[in-house]
Enzyme design. Structure first.
Site, PDB file in Angstrom:
ATOM      1  N   THR A 127       3.154  -5.236  -5.154  1.00 32.88           N
ATOM      2  CA  THR A 127       2.291  -4.582  -6.147  1.00 32.88           C
ATOM      3  C   THR A 127       2.158  -5.496  -7.374  1.00 32.88           C
ATOM      4  OG1 THR A 127       2.820  -2.354  -5.446  1.00 32.88           O
ATOM      5  CG2 THR A 127       2.321  -2.608  -7.777  1.00 32.88           C
ATOM      6  N   ARG A 160      -0.641  10.057   0.797  1.00 33.39           N
ATOM      7  CA  ARG A 160       0.459   9.797  -0.139  1.00 33.39           C
ATOM      8  C   ARG A 160      -0.096   9.203  -1.433  1.00 33.39           C
ATOM      9  NH1 ARG A 160       3.111   4.825  -1.779  1.00 33.39           N
ATOM     10  NH2 ARG A 160       5.176   5.298  -2.587  1.00 33.39           N
ATOM     11  N   GLY A 177       7.617   4.022  -5.009  1.00 33.24           N
ATOM     12  CA  GLY A 177       6.836   4.935  -5.845  1.00 33.24           C
ATOM     13  C   GLY A 177       7.536   6.256  -6.117  1.00 33.24           C
TER      14      GLY A 177
HETATM   15  N1  ASP Z   1       5.058   1.228  -6.149  1.00 38.87           N
HETATM   16  C1  ASP Z   1       4.255   1.009  -4.970  1.00 38.87           C
HETATM   17  C2  ASP Z   1       4.186   2.283  -4.160  1.00 38.87           C
HETATM   18  O1  ASP Z   1       5.180   2.939  -4.008  1.00 38.87           O
HETATM   19  C3  ASP Z   1       4.761  -0.099  -4.106  1.00 38.87           C
HETATM   20  C4  ASP Z   1       5.301  -1.300  -4.820  1.00 38.87           C
HETATM   21  O2  ASP Z   1       5.349  -1.352  -6.027  1.00 38.87           O
HETATM   22  O3  ASP Z   1       5.695  -2.266  -4.143  1.00 38.87           O
HETATM   23  O4  ASP Z   1       3.154   2.591  -3.646  1.00 38.87           O
END
Ligand code: ASP
Length: 280
Positions: A154, A182, A206
């Site tokens: 991300t 989700r 997340g």
């Molecule tokens: N936070 C993101 C999610 O849970 C994934 C990530 O940050 O790698 O969708």
């Protein structure tokens, strides 16, 4: 004028040192281009610019190169927060647009500033954002091989401009193989939050970030008088209590830059016009 960007976590098990170095090189290039941009743009404009460059780089899990969900489709989420006027905008689970963060930027002018799924897509088409597939062959192969890497990669950016205004932006392809529908933290105030005192962008699991209300808690603590270091420290201690997995970057109104993560495999870079810092 300062900024910090991140490219999420990388997993030691499935990413070679080569990938890590490539990510660091990309971050260094993007942080310096974004700093140039910050010289004559606002913090809000700059975080959108930096995140769109990160979305365009397929090394990261946002925009091009996003993870594929359980039903074989890519759905992306991104958000933007302006610390000066405290407006938050974002898109949740949008398909087939090149830069979800650009859409968040357009939504800033609306009364209804966070759109999900089909409504977000309809809005994009109405605003001349063309269809664009963000799928790359490597992600399709990982999906077919059932290779779960937990959605690492991300991206996010936090900036303070020459007028002391703060902004934060975050964009994600999600965690990969997730249930359809989700909602990631990235387009919530747990994953991306800013006010006049502090701005924060998160990455990680997340659900853990939401449980811990990570970004909004750090910002609130700085607002209430804690130093940015202490605000991060306290929030990450609380994250540890729920065995959470997350990392965050932030800048306070005095221009102090800070980063913390629960696991030492997060890639990020900052630049203050004199010094580059590239980590991990
Ligand atoms: N936070 C993101 C999610 O849970 C994934 C990530 O940050 O790698 O969708």
């Amino acid at each position: 004028m300062k900024l910090i960007i991140h490219g999420g976590f990388f997993s030691e098990s499935d990413q070679s040192n080569e990938v890590k170095v490539a990510k660091q090189t990309a971050l260094k290039d993007i942080v310096s281009r974004s700093f140039e941009y910050l010289k004559d743009h606002t913090a809000e404009e700059t975080v959108v610019y930096a995140v769109s460059l990160l979305e365009d780089n397929e090394l990261f899990n946002a925009g091009t190169g996003s993870q594929i969900q359980s039903d074989g489709k890519i759905r992306m989420s991104a958000s933007l927060m302006n610390g000066e006027n405290q407006k938050f905008s974002g898109v949740i689970n949008i398909q087939n647009v090149k830069n979800p963060i650009e859409l968040a930027k357009i939504l800033m002018q609306e009364e209804d500033r966070v759109l999900g799924g089909n409504g977000a897509k309809k809005y994009a088409l109405e605003h001349d954002i063309p269809e664009f597939s963000t799928e790359i062959p490597q992600r399709r192969k990982e999906y077919e091989d059932k290779l779960r890497n937990g959605g690492k990669g991300t991206v996010g950016c936090v900036a303070i401009d020459q007028n002391g205004r703060l902004a934060a932006a975050t964009s994600t392809g999600g965690k990969g193989f997730e249930l359809v529908g989700r909602v990631s933290d990235s387009a919530t105030v747990a994953g991306n939050y800013a006010n006049k005192y502090c701005a924060v962008s998160c990455t990680g699991v997340g659900e853990d970030i939401v449980s811990n209300a990570t970004a909004s808690k750090i910002v609130t603590r700085v607002t209430d008088g804690l130093s940015i270091e202490k605000a991060f420290e306290k929030t990450f201690t609380e994250l540890k209590e729920i065995d959470g997995f997350a990392g965050a970057i932030g800048i306070d109104h005095e221009g102090n830059i800070f980063h913390q993560d629960s696991h030492p495999t997060m890639v990020f870079a900052s630049f203050d016009g004199h010094h580059f810092s590239v980590f991990n």
